[in-house]
Design an enzyme around this catalytic site. Structure first.
Site, PDB file in Angstrom:
ATOM      1  N   HIS A  97      40.550  44.848  41.064  1.00 23.79           N
ATOM      2  CA  HIS A  97      39.908  43.543  41.253  1.00 23.79           C
ATOM      3  C   HIS A  97      38.428  43.694  40.885  1.00 23.79           C
ATOM      4  O   HIS A  97      37.859  44.778  41.060  1.00 23.79           O
ATOM      5  CB  HIS A  97      40.054  43.184  42.732  1.00 23.79           C
ATOM      6  CG  HIS A  97      39.629  41.809  43.110  1.00 23.79           C
ATOM      7  ND1 HIS A  97      38.317  41.468  43.326  1.00 23.79           N
ATOM      8  CD2 HIS A  97      40.347  40.686  43.352  1.00 23.79           C
ATOM      9  CE1 HIS A  97      38.246  40.191  43.686  1.00 23.79           C
ATOM     10  NE2 HIS A  97      39.470  39.698  43.704  1.00 23.79           N
ATOM     11  N   ASP A 145      40.658  49.991  48.315  1.00 24.01           N
ATOM     12  CA  ASP A 145      40.549  48.541  48.410  1.00 24.01           C
ATOM     13  C   ASP A 145      41.817  48.057  49.116  1.00 24.01           C
ATOM     14  O   ASP A 145      42.895  48.015  48.510  1.00 24.01           O
ATOM     15  CB  ASP A 145      40.420  47.945  47.002  1.00 24.01           C
ATOM     16  CG  ASP A 145      40.515  46.425  47.003  1.00 24.01           C
ATOM     17  OD1 ASP A 145      40.826  45.833  48.059  1.00 24.01           O
ATOM     18  OD2 ASP A 145      40.302  45.825  45.930  1.00 24.01           O
ATOM     19  N   GLN A 187      44.774  43.646  49.817  1.00 24.99           N
ATOM     20  CA  GLN A 187      46.156  43.134  49.761  1.00 24.99           C
ATOM     21  C   GLN A 187      47.137  43.998  50.540  1.00 24.99           C
ATOM     22  O   GLN A 187      48.310  43.632  50.652  1.00 24.99           O
ATOM     23  CB  GLN A 187      46.621  43.042  48.290  1.00 24.99           C
ATOM     24  CG  GLN A 187      45.833  42.096  47.431  1.00 24.99           C
ATOM     25  CD  GLN A 187      46.051  40.624  47.786  1.00 24.99           C
ATOM     26  OE1 GLN A 187      47.014  40.250  48.456  1.00 24.99           O
ATOM     27  NE2 GLN A 187      45.151  39.777  47.339  1.00 24.99           N
ATOM     28  N   LYS A 210      42.820  37.084  54.549  1.00 22.30           N
ATOM     29  CA  LYS A 210      44.137  37.268  53.915  1.00 22.30           C
ATOM     30  C   LYS A 210      45.180  37.714  54.925  1.00 22.30           C
ATOM     31  O   LYS A 210      46.326  37.974  54.583  1.00 22.30           O
ATOM     32  CB  LYS A 210      44.036  38.314  52.793  1.00 22.30           C
ATOM     33  CG  LYS A 210      43.146  37.862  51.630  1.00 22.30           C
ATOM     34  CD  LYS A 210      43.089  38.934  50.566  1.00 22.30           C
ATOM     35  CE  LYS A 210      41.951  38.760  49.614  1.00 22.30           C
ATOM     36  NZ  LYS A 210      42.177  37.754  48.588  1.00 22.30           N
ATOM     37  N   CYS A 254      40.678  37.460  39.180  1.00 19.50           N
ATOM     38  CA  CYS A 254      39.554  38.420  39.277  1.00 19.50           C
ATOM     39  C   CYS A 254      39.950  39.784  38.741  1.00 19.50           C
ATOM     40  O   CYS A 254      39.508  40.818  39.265  1.00 19.50           O
ATOM     41  CB  CYS A 254      39.043  38.550  40.711  1.00 19.50           C
ATOM     42  SG  CYS A 254      38.388  37.029  41.367  1.00 19.50           S
TER      43      CYS A 254
HETATM   44  N1  PMP Z   1      40.426  43.258  46.164  1.00 20.79           N
HETATM   45  C1  PMP Z   1      41.606  42.653  46.018  1.00 20.79           C
HETATM   46  C2  PMP Z   1      42.786  43.439  45.573  1.00 20.79           C
HETATM   47  C3  PMP Z   1      41.727  41.296  46.293  1.00 20.79           C
HETATM   48  O1  PMP Z   1      42.892  40.692  46.135  1.00 20.79           O
HETATM   49  C4  PMP Z   1      40.590  40.580  46.722  1.00 20.79           C
HETATM   50  C5  PMP Z   1      40.669  39.100  47.025  1.00 20.79           C
HETATM   51  N2  PMP Z   1      41.296  38.344  46.049  1.00 20.79           N
HETATM   52  C6  PMP Z   1      39.393  41.269  46.877  1.00 20.79           C
HETATM   53  C7  PMP Z   1      39.340  42.604  46.587  1.00 20.79           C
HETATM   54  C8  PMP Z   1      38.128  40.578  47.334  1.00 20.79           C
HETATM   55  O2  PMP Z   1      38.282  40.090  48.620  1.00 20.79           O
HETATM   56  P1  PMP Z   1      37.189  39.087  49.228  1.00 20.79           P
HETATM   57  O3  PMP Z   1      37.043  37.989  48.228  1.00 20.79           O
HETATM   58  O4  PMP Z   1      37.819  38.617  50.502  1.00 20.79           O
HETATM   59  O5  PMP Z   1      35.951  39.858  49.428  1.00 20.79           O
END
Ligand code: PMP
Length: 409
Positions: A123, A200, A203, A226, A364
């Site tokens: 991401h 990270d 998910q 999430k 993203c």
């Molecule tokens: N890493 C992953 C794999 C994600 O799916 C996301 C959220 N889409 C993030 C990081 C970033 O999370 P946040 O926007 O809550 O900071």
């Protein structure tokens, strides 16, 4: 067959509404989940009865708010199986947590010629901070290559991670491919080479039981929104030995010990990383979400979400011209796809007319989109309140969409 969705959805008020004349089918949980009544009530109760600023007030509300906030830290520590409560730093979410590691830890340890190892499925939140560190320090980014199905192998990891590697940072569960990466094994390889392992967990934390001591990762980042918690709260877990030696990156109230006109000293862990009035109500809500998930059982949630992703994969692969991305097996809670040449945004817009919410875009993950050779994909992501019937509604809606676009040529 999993009955969890039907059992639990009564507790989620938002799910009981019609969207465009149809019962809402919410399949965008990878972006943000919904909240059960217990979480909404916990936040409401906190604001109605207990709110005050924390740590400083000597009055009753001040100590109630402090207990609530610090109690939430205990819950996060237990949920991740951290050894010490001060290893949990509250942040705004995964992005802020990863930036903290990049700008406090990595900026100080990386030198020219050092390597930071990632994968192409990261991401942007687990990619851009490292690009910035590389630019500032002269370190180099390296990538564990993807297999044709989007997974990574430990053999490739062994080749990519070397004695020059200072940091390995990998997503536990990919938000596009759904694949669960072998982060425990990656941590072992990283440590053998003298590097630290960053995970990270955006998910993974919502869907599976996380044990940071068992993974032996050095840092672990996740977001509350999430996993049934509020937006604006998440946490960074870090090993105490590392956090103790790291400098704060935000300076101001709350995080100080003594302040003089020209010099200041900072508090101990975890407070030195929590400058300013903290996200108190967010932490209270996250604590309530953790109570809720723990009561349902992370093993049961994992089995349910994996089951829905599996049947969605099987049923979607029956649709002619539908391409699913990522491996068939080992996927946690989501299916990413494209329907013929129809743009993912069009697919999502059309099925929204039937009350079905899915995500469309680059998620993203622009480098991964390029690797997949697409501009965008559609993604259905499941959580504990979704049902098999909702998967069927998705499949039916996609069949109708395909026929609709066929008919208009
Ligand atoms: N890493 C992953 C794999 C994600 O799916 C996301 C959220 N889409 C993030 C990081 C970033 O999370 P946040 O926007 O809550 O900071």
């Amino acid at each position: 067959m999993s009955s969890l969705g039907a059992e639990i959805r009564e507790q989620f008020p938002i799910l009981h509404q019609e969207v465009n004349g149809h019962p809402l089918v919410y399949l965008d949980n990878g972006a943000s989940s919904q909240r059960p009544r217990s979480v909404i009530e916990a936040i409401k109760r906190y604001y109605e009865l207990d709110h005050s600023n924390v740590h400083r007030g000597v009055h009753t509300l001040g100590s109630r708010a402090t207990d609530a906030y610090e109690g939430a830290r205990d819950k996060v520590a237990a949920f991740l199986n951290a050894k010490f409560r001060e290893e949990i730093i509250f942040t705004r979410g995964t992005t802020t947590a990863l930036n903290l590691v990049a700008f406090s830890y990595a900026r100080s340890v990386c030198r020219e010629g050092d390597e930071i190892v990632l994968t192409p499925m990261e991401h942007h939140s687990n990619l851009i901070p490292w690009q910035q560190v590389a630019k500032a320090t002269g370190a180099t980014l390296k990538y564990i290559p993807l297999q044709p199905d989007g997974s990574i192998t430990l053999e490739d990891a062994e080749k990519t991670i070397t004695e020059r590697t200072k940091i390995v940072s990998v997503v536990y569960v990919s938000n596009v491919l759904g694949v669960t990466n072998p982060v425990k094994e990656l941590a072992a390889i990283a440590h053998r080479n003298g590097a630290v392992m960053v995970v990270d967990g955006a998910q993974s934390t919502p869907h599976l039981k996380v044990d940071v001591q068992d993974l032996d990762c050095d840092f672990y980042a996740f977001s509350g929104h999430k996993m049934c918690g509020p937006t604006g709260i998440g946490a960074l877990y870090g090993k105490k030995t590392l956090l103790d030696n790291m400098e704060p990156i935000e300076f101001g109230g709350e995080m100080i010990d003594r302040v003089d006109l020209y010099e200041s000293t900072f508090k101990e862990l975890p407070y030195k990383f929590e400058g300013g009035t903290p996200i108190i109500a967010g932490a209270v809500g996250l604590g309530a979400a953790i109570d809720f998930l723990t009561e349902v059982g992370m093993d049961r949630i994992h089995a349910h979400d994996t089951h829905l992703a599996k049947i969605a994969y099987e049923q979607l692969s029956q649709i002619e011209g539908l391409t699913i991305y990522g491996p068939r097996d080992n996927r946690t809670g989501l299916v990413t796809f494209n329907l013929k040449e129809i743009h993912a945004h069009d697919v999502a817009t059309v099925i929204d007319q039937e009350g079905i919410a899915i995500r469309a875009g680059h998620h993203c993950c622009q480098p991964l989109m390029r690797w997949l050779n697409v501009n965008a994909t559609a993604r259905a992501s499941f959580y504990l309140y979704n049902t098999e019937q909702e998967v069927e509604l998705l499949v039916r809606a996609l069949r109708n969409t395909e026929q609709f676009f066929e008919s208009i040529g």
